[in-house]
Scaffold this motif. Structure first.
Motif, mmCIF file in Angstrom:
data_model
loop_
_atom_site.group_PDB
_atom_site.id
_atom_site.type_symbol
_atom_site.label_atom_id
_atom_site.label_comp_id
_atom_site.label_asym_id
_atom_site.label_seq_id
_atom_site.Cartn_x
_atom_site.Cartn_y
_atom_site.Cartn_z
ATOM 1 N N MET A 1 -15.162 0.808 6.404
ATOM 2 C CA MET A 1 -14.444 -0.097 7.290
ATOM 3 C C MET A 1 -13.553 -1.015 6.454
ATOM 4 O O MET A 1 -12.428 -1.269 6.834
ATOM 5 C CB MET A 1 -15.456 -0.891 8.109
ATOM 6 N N THR A 3 -12.226 -0.435 3.526
ATOM 7 C CA THR A 3 -11.099 0.332 2.990
ATOM 8 C C THR A 3 -10.044 0.535 4.072
ATOM 9 O O THR A 3 -8.843 0.403 3.813
ATOM 10 C CB THR A 3 -11.588 1.707 2.480
ATOM 11 N N LEU A 4 -10.494 0.837 5.275
ATOM 12 C CA LEU A 4 -9.583 1.029 6.394
ATOM 13 C C LEU A 4 -8.816 -0.261 6.693
ATOM 14 O O LEU A 4 -7.607 -0.238 6.931
ATOM 15 C CB LEU A 4 -10.358 1.491 7.630
ATOM 16 N N GLU A 7 -6.143 -0.706 4.120
ATOM 17 C CA GLU A 7 -5.058 0.249 4.356
ATOM 18 C C GLU A 7 -4.171 -0.239 5.501
ATOM 19 O O GLU A 7 -2.938 -0.212 5.401
ATOM 20 C CB GLU A 7 -5.631 1.625 4.704
ATOM 21 N N TYR A 8 -4.764 -0.698 6.590
ATOM 22 C CA TYR A 8 -3.990 -1.185 7.732
ATOM 23 C C TYR A 8 -3.198 -2.437 7.368
ATOM 24 O O TYR A 8 -2.066 -2.599 7.795
ATOM 25 C CB TYR A 8 -4.893 -1.470 8.927
ATOM 26 N N LEU A 36 -2.080 2.954 14.024
ATOM 27 C CA LEU A 36 -3.097 3.937 14.384
ATOM 28 C C LEU A 36 -2.532 5.317 14.681
ATOM 29 O O LEU A 36 -3.280 6.251 14.932
ATOM 30 C CB LEU A 36 -3.881 3.431 15.600
ATOM 31 N N VAL A 68 -8.905 -2.506 13.863
ATOM 32 C CA VAL A 68 -9.605 -1.695 12.863
ATOM 33 C C VAL A 68 -10.965 -1.265 13.401
ATOM 34 O O VAL A 68 -11.361 -0.116 13.279
ATOM 35 C CB VAL A 68 -9.759 -2.470 11.532
#
Length: 180
Positions: A1, A3-4, A7-8, A36, A68
Motif C-alpha cells: 500500500m 509503495t502504491l 507511485e500515485y 487509476l 489509494v
C-alpha cells in the motif's frame, strides 16, 4: 500500500507539473481516474455509491489516500458481472436475490472477487438437462432427486446441480449385467 501511495503521489505531481505541497492532497475525480487508469464515470459512480468518500461534495474532491485505499477495481456493475458470469442482467439479479451474490448499493454494487469466485464455482454446476443426460434419466427424475435431497440444490436456478454429486451418484450405481 505504501509503495502504491508513493507511485500515485509521483504520478500526480507529474500530472500537475509541480511538486505536491501536502502529504495527502485533495484531488478531483478526473485526476483520480487518470491515476487509476479508469474512466472518470467509474470514479464518479463509486462516489455516488458511497464506496469512495468525497471530501467536498460540490466539486467531488477526494483525498489521495482514500483513492489509494479504495481499490476501485474491486467493484463492478450488474452488467459487468453478467459478462464475467455469462449471464444477462436479469440472471445476475436472480443470483443476488437467491443470496449467491451480495449487493452493496445500486451503482457498482458487486465485489469483483465475489463475482469471480462465483464464476469459478458455477463451472462445477450443471443444468437440469446436463445432469439428466449424465445420469441417463429424465429431467423430472433429477428434480425429484433434488426434492428428496439425493442431490443438493446450488440455489442457482440456471445451474442447480453440483457436478461432483452427479459423479458420486454414478459411482455408487451398480452396473447392469449385460444379457448374453
Amino acid at each position: 500500500m505504501e509503495t502504491l501511495a508513493r507511485e500515485y503521489r509521483a504520478r500526480l505531481a507529474e500530472l500537475l507539473g509541480e511538486p505536491l505541497m501536502v502529504d495527502d492532497p485533495l484531488i478531483t475525480t478526473a485526476q483520480a481516474a487518470v491515476l487509476l487508469e479508469v474512466p472518470p464515470q467509474r470514479v464518479a459512480a463509486l462516489v455516488r455509491a458511497g464506496h469512495l468518500p468525497a471530501r467536498s461534495r460540490a466539486h467531488r474532491r477526494l483525498l489521495l489516500s482514500d483513492v489509494v485505499r479504495s481499490g476501485l477495481d474491486q467493484w463492478m456493475s450488474v452488467a459487468e458481472a453478467g459478462v464475467v458470469l455469462g449471464l444477462g442482467q436479469t440472471g445476475v439479479r436472480r443470483l443476488i436475490s437467491s443470496g449467491l451474490l451480495a449487493a452493496h448499493g445500486k451503482e457498482l454494487p458487486l465485489r469483483r472477487d465475489d463475482v469471480e469466485v462465483l464464476a469459478r464455482l458455477r463451472e462445477g454446476w450443471l443444468t437440469l438437462s446436463t445432469a439428466a443426460s449424465a445420469l441417463g434419466v429424465g429431467v423430472d427424475e433429477v428434480q425429484r432427486m433434488l426434492r428428496h435431497r439425493q442431490l443438493t440444490h446450488t440455489c442457482d436456478v440456471a445451474r442447480p446441480v453440483y457436478r461432483h454429486e452427479v459423479s458420486s451418484v454414478l459411482a455408487t450405481r451398480r452396473p447392469v449385467p449385460s444379457k448374453a
